[in-house]
Design a protein around this motif. Structure first.
Motif, mmCIF file in Angstrom:
data_model
loop_
_atom_site.group_PDB
_atom_site.id
_atom_site.type_symbol
_atom_site.label_atom_id
_atom_site.label_comp_id
_atom_site.label_asym_id
_atom_site.label_seq_id
_atom_site.Cartn_x
_atom_site.Cartn_y
_atom_site.Cartn_z
ATOM 1 N N LEU A 73 0.825 -1.208 0.000
ATOM 2 C CA LEU A 73 0.000 0.000 0.000
ATOM 3 C C LEU A 73 0.861 1.261 0.000
ATOM 4 O O LEU A 73 0.527 2.262 -0.639
ATOM 5 N N ILE A 74 1.981 1.198 0.713
ATOM 6 C CA ILE A 74 2.895 2.343 0.746
ATOM 7 C C ILE A 74 3.601 2.492 -0.597
ATOM 8 O O ILE A 74 3.675 3.591 -1.166
ATOM 9 N N PHE A 75 4.111 1.385 -1.122
ATOM 10 C CA PHE A 75 4.867 1.438 -2.374
ATOM 11 C C PHE A 75 3.987 1.834 -3.554
ATOM 12 O O PHE A 75 4.464 2.460 -4.504
ATOM 13 N N ASP A 76 2.701 1.465 -3.510
ATOM 14 C CA ASP A 76 1.782 1.806 -4.601
ATOM 15 C C ASP A 76 1.134 3.172 -4.399
ATOM 16 O O ASP A 76 0.262 3.565 -5.177
ATOM 17 N N PHE A 77 1.542 3.883 -3.340
ATOM 18 C CA PHE A 77 1.013 5.207 -3.023
ATOM 19 C C PHE A 77 -0.493 5.189 -2.777
ATOM 20 O O PHE A 77 -1.186 6.177 -3.025
ATOM 21 N N VAL A 78 -0.995 4.030 -2.304
ATOM 22 C CA VAL A 78 -2.367 3.993 -1.795
ATOM 23 C C VAL A 78 -2.376 4.673 -0.428
ATOM 24 O O VAL A 78 -3.248 5.498 -0.129
ATOM 25 N N LEU A 79 -1.400 4.310 0.402
ATOM 26 C CA LEU A 79 -1.092 5.095 1.597
ATOM 27 C C LEU A 79 -0.019 6.095 1.186
ATOM 28 O O LEU A 79 1.112 5.723 0.886
ATOM 29 N N MET A 80 -0.382 7.356 1.145
ATOM 30 C CA MET A 80 0.503 8.378 0.607
ATOM 31 C C MET A 80 1.508 8.853 1.657
ATOM 32 O O MET A 80 1.222 8.829 2.861
ATOM 33 N N SER B 294 -6.766 0.398 13.926
ATOM 34 C CA SER B 294 -8.053 -0.274 13.747
ATOM 35 C C SER B 294 -8.524 -0.202 12.299
ATOM 36 O O SER B 294 -8.978 -1.209 11.733
ATOM 37 N N GLU B 295 -8.404 0.967 11.668
ATOM 38 C CA GLU B 295 -8.868 1.075 10.283
ATOM 39 C C GLU B 295 -7.984 0.269 9.339
ATOM 40 O O GLU B 295 -8.468 -0.350 8.384
ATOM 41 N N LEU B 296 -6.672 0.246 9.609
ATOM 42 C CA LEU B 296 -5.777 -0.511 8.738
ATOM 43 C C LEU B 296 -5.945 -2.010 8.954
ATOM 44 O O LEU B 296 -5.828 -2.795 8.003
ATOM 45 N N ALA B 297 -6.241 -2.424 10.189
ATOM 46 C CA ALA B 297 -6.485 -3.843 10.464
ATOM 47 C C ALA B 297 -7.675 -4.342 9.651
ATOM 48 O O ALA B 297 -7.655 -5.452 9.112
ATOM 49 N N ARG B 298 -8.718 -3.516 9.555
ATOM 50 C CA ARG B 298 -9.879 -3.905 8.744
ATOM 51 C C ARG B 298 -9.501 -3.988 7.270
ATOM 52 O O ARG B 298 -9.940 -4.896 6.557
ATOM 53 N N ARG B 299 -8.674 -3.078 6.826
ATOM 54 C CA ARG B 299 -8.296 -3.044 5.412
ATOM 55 C C ARG B 299 -7.431 -4.238 5.032
ATOM 56 O O ARG B 299 -7.582 -4.832 3.963
ATOM 57 N N VAL B 300 -6.503 -4.594 5.909
ATOM 58 C CA VAL B 300 -5.573 -5.688 5.635
ATOM 59 C C VAL B 300 -6.163 -7.037 6.041
ATOM 60 O O VAL B 300 -5.658 -8.086 5.664
#
Length: 231
Positions: free
Chosen positions: A22-29, A37-43
């Motif tokens: 997500l970091i490398f693809d610039f989804v997380l900028m 909590s929000e990232l746990a749901r996403r992953v």
């Protein structure tokens, strides 16, 4: 079909790979804040393996954490990247000098089999060429026989990968990598240390310029929808 959940011992590794993607693809900028909590749901993992993954990414310099504020994707620091590239050049040039001096050079043949090929036999896939490029430069440093030098070089490689990999998103850069590696290998084979080091510096320097341009362009494009807002 829903992907199978990884076995429990691998959940932290799964979370690490997903967040890094997500970091490398610039989804997380760069600069983005997020909560566990929000990232746990996403992953799709619990917070315990996620926290292990985040702490690992923090140690690697990709994330920052602030008490009571949560996590932040580390901003891209091009001054630091420039310093890492400078150190990389010093290490690889020292390795090339050593390669031109030693009698036995068994690793050169394996590199030649990958890079000294006809145009029709070249790999076009940028991801695959990026991995081969890293292996090429690692092999040069490994030839020095200096384990500490190789360790530092491996750390640099990991830290610059977020931008370095972008050099292989364009077909002309893939072709240039084959050509430049071939010339470097040719100079090393002929034991022309000064020429090999000059070619290596030019090769790495051009790559650094290209990835800076591509990174800034990708960041601009990724942020454009947010600036434009709803139609």
């Amino acid at each position: 079909m829903t992907p199978a959940t990884p076995p429990a011992p691998n959940l932290a590794e799964h979370a690490y790979a997903e967040v890094k993607r997500l970091i490398f693809d610039f989804v997380l900028m760069p600069g983005d804040h997020f909560s566990e909590s929000e990232l746990a749901r996403r992953v799709e993992v619990s917070r315990t393996p996620l926290r292990q993954a985040l702490q690992r990414l923090q140690r690697e310099g990709f994330l920052r954490v602030f008490p009571k504020l949560g996590w932040q994707v580390a901003p891209l620091d091009f001054d630091t990247f420039d310093e890492l590239y400078d150190l990389r050049v010093l290490i690889e040039c020292a390795a090339v000098q050593r390669l031109c001096e030693v009698e036995e050079r068994p690793g050169l043949q394996a590199l030649a089999e990958v890079w000294l090929v006809e145009a029709a036999d070249r790999i076009a896939d940028g991801v695959a060429v990026g991995a081969l490029d890293e292996a090429f430069h690692r092999a040069l440093v490994a030839s020095s026989g200096n384990r500490e030098m190789a360790r530092v070089h491996a750390d640099i490689t990991e830290r610059i990968r977020i931008i370095r990999r972008l050099d292989f998103t364009k077909s002309d850069r893939v072709a240039a990598t084959y050509d430049e590696h071939a010339r470097i290998l040719g100079a090393i084979t002929r034991r022309r240390s000064d020429e090999a080091q000059r070619l290596l510096r030019a090769h790495i320097g051009q790559s650094k310029l290209e990835v800076r341009h591509i990174t800034l362009d990708m960041l601009y494009r990724a942020r454009e929808p947010a600036r434009s807002g709803p139609a």
